[in-house]
Design a protein around this motif. Structure first.
Motif, PDB file in Angstrom:
ATOM      1  N   ALA A 231       0.830  -1.207   0.000  1.00  0.00           N
ATOM      2  CA  ALA A 231       0.000   0.000   0.000  1.00  0.00           C
ATOM      3  C   ALA A 231       0.862   1.253   0.000  1.00  0.00           C
ATOM      4  CB  ALA A 231      -0.935  -0.019   1.207  1.00  0.00           C
ATOM      5  N   GLU A 232       1.922   1.252   0.807  1.00  0.00           N
ATOM      6  CA  GLU A 232       2.811   2.416   0.876  1.00  0.00           C
ATOM      7  C   GLU A 232       3.528   2.630  -0.458  1.00  0.00           C
ATOM      8  OE1 GLU A 232       2.595   0.024   2.995  1.00  0.00           O
ATOM      9  OE2 GLU A 232       1.966   0.929   4.905  1.00  0.00           O
ATOM     10  N   LEU A 233       3.986   1.517  -1.069  1.00  0.00           N
ATOM     11  CA  LEU A 233       4.674   1.621  -2.358  1.00  0.00           C
ATOM     12  C   LEU A 233       3.730   2.133  -3.435  1.00  0.00           C
ATOM     13  CD1 LEU A 233       7.125   1.053  -4.182  1.00  0.00           C
ATOM     14  CD2 LEU A 233       6.277  -1.292  -4.453  1.00  0.00           C
ATOM     15  N   SER A 234       2.505   1.654  -3.435  1.00  0.00           N
ATOM     16  CA  SER A 234       1.531   2.091  -4.421  1.00  0.00           C
ATOM     17  C   SER A 234       1.245   3.578  -4.294  1.00  0.00           C
ATOM     18  CB  SER A 234       0.238   1.283  -4.243  1.00  0.00           C
ATOM     19  OG  SER A 234      -0.752   1.708  -5.148  1.00  0.00           O
ATOM     20  N   GLN A 235       1.190   4.061  -3.048  1.00  0.00           N
ATOM     21  CA  GLN A 235       0.939   5.482  -2.830  1.00  0.00           C
ATOM     22  C   GLN A 235       2.129   6.315  -3.300  1.00  0.00           C
ATOM     23  OE1 GLN A 235       0.087   6.444   1.245  1.00  0.00           O
ATOM     24  NE2 GLN A 235      -0.558   8.538   0.785  1.00  0.00           N
ATOM     25  N   ARG A 236       3.346   5.812  -3.050  1.00  0.00           N
ATOM     26  CA  ARG A 236       4.551   6.556  -3.460  1.00  0.00           C
ATOM     27  C   ARG A 236       4.668   6.627  -4.976  1.00  0.00           C
ATOM     28  NH1 ARG A 236       9.788   4.980  -4.644  1.00  0.00           N
ATOM     29  NH2 ARG A 236       9.482   2.847  -3.911  1.00  0.00           N
ATOM     30  N   CYS A 237       4.289   5.520  -5.655  1.00  0.00           N
ATOM     31  CA  CYS A 237       4.421   5.475  -7.107  1.00  0.00           C
ATOM     32  C   CYS A 237       3.209   6.038  -7.837  1.00  0.00           C
ATOM     33  CB  CYS A 237       4.649   4.032  -7.562  1.00  0.00           C
ATOM     34  SG  CYS A 237       6.229   3.313  -7.021  1.00  0.00           S
ATOM     35  N   GLY A 238       2.115   6.287  -7.114  1.00  0.00           N
ATOM     36  CA  GLY A 238       0.923   6.813  -7.743  1.00  0.00           C
ATOM     37  C   GLY A 238       0.208   5.806  -8.625  1.00  0.00           C
ATOM     38  N   TRP A 239       0.279   4.530  -8.263  1.00  0.00           N
ATOM     39  CA  TRP A 239      -0.363   3.479  -9.061  1.00  0.00           C
ATOM     40  C   TRP A 239      -1.884   3.520  -8.896  1.00  0.00           C
ATOM     41  CZ3 TRP A 239       3.269  -0.906  -6.978  1.00  0.00           C
ATOM     42  CH2 TRP A 239       4.491  -0.861  -7.674  1.00  0.00           C
ATOM     43  N   SER A 240      -2.559   3.170  -9.960  1.00  0.00           N
ATOM     44  CA  SER A 240      -3.978   2.862  -9.847  1.00  0.00           C
ATOM     45  C   SER A 240      -4.101   1.472  -9.236  1.00  0.00           C
ATOM     46  CB  SER A 240      -4.654   2.887 -11.221  1.00  0.00           C
ATOM     47  OG  SER A 240      -4.144   1.837 -12.042  1.00  0.00           O
ATOM     48  N   LEU A 241      -5.330   1.091  -8.856  1.00  0.00           N
ATOM     49  CA  LEU A 241      -5.517  -0.232  -8.264  1.00  0.00           C
ATOM     50  C   LEU A 241      -5.096  -1.328  -9.235  1.00  0.00           C
ATOM     51  CD1 LEU A 241      -6.540  -2.095  -6.018  1.00  0.00           C
ATOM     52  CD2 LEU A 241      -8.839  -1.907  -7.003  1.00  0.00           C
ATOM     53  N   GLU A 242      -5.462  -1.167 -10.515  1.00  0.00           N
ATOM     54  CA  GLU A 242      -5.117  -2.194 -11.506  1.00  0.00           C
ATOM     55  C   GLU A 242      -3.599  -2.286 -11.676  1.00  0.00           C
ATOM     56  OE1 GLU A 242      -5.819  -5.355 -13.806  1.00  0.00           O
ATOM     57  OE2 GLU A 242      -7.290  -4.221 -12.655  1.00  0.00           O
ATOM     58  N   GLU A 243      -2.920  -1.155 -11.678  1.00  0.00           N
ATOM     59  CA  GLU A 243      -1.453  -1.169 -11.790  1.00  0.00           C
ATOM     60  C   GLU A 243      -0.834  -1.843 -10.565  1.00  0.00           C
ATOM     61  OE1 GLU A 243      -0.405   2.812 -14.392  1.00  0.00           O
ATOM     62  OE2 GLU A 243      -0.944   3.041 -12.280  1.00  0.00           O
ATOM     63  N   GLN A 244      -1.377  -1.565  -9.403  1.00  0.00           N
ATOM     64  CA  GLN A 244      -0.861  -2.207  -8.185  1.00  0.00           C
ATOM     65  C   GLN A 244      -1.015  -3.719  -8.261  1.00  0.00           C
ATOM     66  OE1 GLN A 244      -2.711  -2.897  -3.913  1.00  0.00           O
ATOM     67  NE2 GLN A 244      -2.337  -0.715  -4.226  1.00  0.00           N
ATOM     68  N   LEU A 245      -2.179  -4.174  -8.732  1.00  0.00           N
ATOM     69  CA  LEU A 245      -2.419  -5.613  -8.825  1.00  0.00           C
ATOM     70  C   LEU A 245      -1.494  -6.254  -9.854  1.00  0.00           C
ATOM     71  CD1 LEU A 245      -6.339  -5.577  -8.742  1.00  0.00           C
ATOM     72  CD2 LEU A 245      -4.772  -6.009  -6.847  1.00  0.00           C
ATOM     73  N   ASN A 246      -1.310  -5.602 -11.002  1.00  0.00           N
ATOM     74  CA  ASN A 246      -0.458  -6.164 -12.038  1.00  0.00           C
ATOM     75  C   ASN A 246       0.994  -6.271 -11.595  1.00  0.00           C
ATOM     76  OD1 ASN A 246      -2.526  -6.505 -13.898  1.00  0.00           O
ATOM     77  ND2 ASN A 246      -2.313  -4.428 -14.719  1.00  0.00           N
ATOM     78  N   HIS A 247       1.436  -5.335 -10.772  1.00  0.00           N
ATOM     79  CA  HIS A 247       2.833  -5.310 -10.339  1.00  0.00           C
ATOM     80  C   HIS A 247       3.116  -6.225  -9.154  1.00  0.00           C
ATOM     81  CE1 HIS A 247       4.153  -2.343 -13.150  1.00  0.00           C
ATOM     82  NE2 HIS A 247       3.457  -1.330 -12.618  1.00  0.00           N
ATOM     83  N   THR A 248       2.131  -6.431  -8.303  1.00  0.00           N
ATOM     84  CA  THR A 248       2.430  -7.063  -7.010  1.00  0.00           C
ATOM     85  C   THR A 248       1.726  -8.386  -6.758  1.00  0.00           C
ATOM     86  OG1 THR A 248       0.646  -5.861  -5.879  1.00  0.00           O
ATOM     87  CG2 THR A 248       2.811  -4.784  -5.990  1.00  0.00           C
TER      88      THR A 248
END
Length: 532
Positions: free
Chosen positions: A56-73
């Motif tokens: 969650a912290e990484l997603s906030q720092r990188c400005g990912w959308s939910l879909e981008e977060q799911l695809n990456h992690t």
């Protein structure tokens, strides 16, 4: 000598008395829906994934959308249907590392993302859902996903056991006695289900609900068909089931408004307390009273019927003791269902058709649900298709009888399943239309097996006969998830081939049953044997 149907022709076959009884029992039919299909909302499986500390912290720092977060992690995200979004593994990496790239986080950690080790979920799951369900409350995913299957099976197990036991009670002690006691038990179990804190007790009370609720619905169906004349019997039987379809729409709307399963359970249970008032406004079945030799009580109900319908009963109909002399007081017995040739044939064919109707009815819903969609809209569509099915039955059944429309409905359902399986995946709209035709066909077959079942058994064993035959419906309900979800792993449309075979066989067997159009309800086994 006159029969009860002859008396009803003079005091009213479907006048004010019968309409009042029909209305209050239709409310009962509609209220049965949360028990039968409630697991769809109580145990819905939202999109979920393993919780990984630091994501969650990484997603906030990188400005990912939910879909981008799911695809990456999340491993293999999107490789399975969204409705089966179980993610039981996670990447074994330190997401709190400061040198992680926002464009290629795994590559910056390991060099080659394909070599990143995978591990089990150790910190729980994250659910993408605005509400709660059994799944989110007790984490019934991955290794514990079988517990949701057990929750579903417990209801069907209760239906199966209760079908025979409650059916015997209704035939032995009366329809009204059975209704009131099962209503009370259903309300108590439904309320307790809201407050028990553990999964085990939830399964126990769900099983107890199943034990009494289906018997209550079927006893109501038997009662409503026994107080009307033969010309209206099939119509009230179909409309009683249509009330169940109305209940589906109402339940869908309530579930959409209340996405928290415990509050939903409480909301749909509390109104059932009012059904206990049926003690004062619901009559006992005069047919059952006659079959038990209680002629005075039967005549009292018939007199009340004539008075409320503003009809005068002819003097030569005031004594129906001949019913007792001909039939006597008969006690229901399981062996009576198979003792004579025609009863035996009827029983086995009806049992198979109950089984097949359940397999195809539920199986088509499950198979269409393999593709992700809006749960509430999908449920709405599946409920709406039942109304034209009921309309077709009402329009056609008086002209051609029961057998041929029933057989045709089974065969159309089976053929539509085969057509659906053969249509290529890239013509999706055509597959949906074919599947809807199959769903309409099996809905017609399901409604017809219910009321024809009541017309093929004598009064003293009618309720038991319906309960025993319909218990195969519950066996089908237990088996169908395995047919669908296991066979789709071999070939996506393989379950439809199974449905095709079952439906075509059911349609052929129906043609071996006697026609019941315009027939007086049988009072004895001899009446059934002479149907042909």
């Amino acid at each position: 000598m006159p029969t009860l149907d002859d008396i009803l022709e003079n005091v009213g076959e479907f006048d004010r008395f019968q309409k009042q009884t029909f209305f209050v029992l239709c409310l009962l039919s509609a209220a049965f829906t949360p028990v039968y299909v409630g697991v769809i909302f109580f145990g819905f499986i939202p999109e979920h994934r393993c919780f990984s500390p630091g994501v969650a912290e990484l997603s906030q720092r990188c400005g990912w959308s939910l879909e981008e977060q799911l695809n990456h992690t999340v491993p293999e995200w999107g490789s399975r249907g969204a409705s089966f979004g179980s993610r039981c593994r996670r990447y074994e990496v330190d997401w709190n590392a400061t040198d992680i790239s926002c464009t290629n986080p795994l590559g910056s950690l390991m060099g080659n993302w394909s070599t990143v080790p995978l591990g089990p979920c150790r910190d729980g799951w994250v659910y993408d859902s605005p509400g709660t369900s059994l799944v989110t409350e007790f984490n019934l995913v991955c290794e514990d996903s079988w517990k949701l299957d057990l929750f579903q099976s417990s209801v069907n197990a209760g239906f199966f056991i209760g079908s025979i036991n409650v059916g015997y009670i209704a035939d032995r002690f009366g329809r009204k006695f059975c209704l009131l006691n099962t209503i009370l038990a259903n309300v108590v179990c439904g309320i307790l289900l809201v407050f028990v804190p553990t999964y085990l007790w939830i399964v126990i009370f769900r099983f107890l609900q199943g034990l009494v609720s289906k018997g209550c619905w079927t006893a109501g169906y038997i009662l409503v068909t026994e107080v009307v004349g033969p010309k209206y019997r099939r119509t009230v039987g179909i409309l009683y089931q249509t009330a169940f379809s109305v209940g589906l729409l109402v339940f869908d709307a309530i579930a959409y408004a209340i996405p928290h399963w415990r509050w939903l359970q409480l909301t749909v249970t509390l109104p059932s307390c009012f059904f206990l008032l049926y003690y004062w406004c619901l009559p006992e079945s005069p047919r059952w009273l006659i079959s038990q030799g209680k002629n005075d009580k039967a005549m009292k109900i018939v007199s009340d019927m004539a008075k409320k319908n503003q009809k005068k009963m002819p003097s030569h109909f005031e004594d129906i003791k001949f019913e007792e002399e001909d039939g006597g007081k008969q006690s229901p017995s399981l062996i009576d269902l198979v003792r004579t040739p025609q009863m035996r044939k009827n029983t086995f064919i009806l049992m198979y058709n109950w089984f097949t109707s359940s397999i195809l009815y539920q199986g088509l819903i499950m198979h269409m649900g393999v593709a992700a969609g809006n749960m509430y809209l999908d449920f709405l569509y599946s409920a709406l298709v039942e109304f034209p099915a009921a309309f077709i039955i009402i329009v056609t059944i008086d002209h051609v009888g029961r057998r041929y429309p029933w057989a045709a409905a089974n065969m159309v359902a089976g053929a539509a399943c085969l057509v659906t399986a053969l249509i290529p995946e890239d013509i999706h709209w055509l597959k949906v239309i074919a599947a809807c035709i199959g769903r309409m066909g099996i809905t017609m077959a399901f409604e017809m097996v219910c009321f024809v079942n009541t017309e093929l058994y004598p009064t003293y064993i009618r309720n038991l006969g319906v309960m025993v035959c319909s218990s195969l419906c519950d066996v089908g309900g237990v088996i169908v998830p395995f047919i669908v979800y296991r066979l789709v792993e071999v070939w996506h449309d393989l379950p439809l081939i199974v449905f095709t075979v079952l439906g075509l066989i059911a349609g052929g067997l129906v043609l071996l049953l006697p026609e019941t159009k315009g027939r007086v309800l049988p009072e004895t086994v001899e009446d059934v044997e002479n149907f042909h």
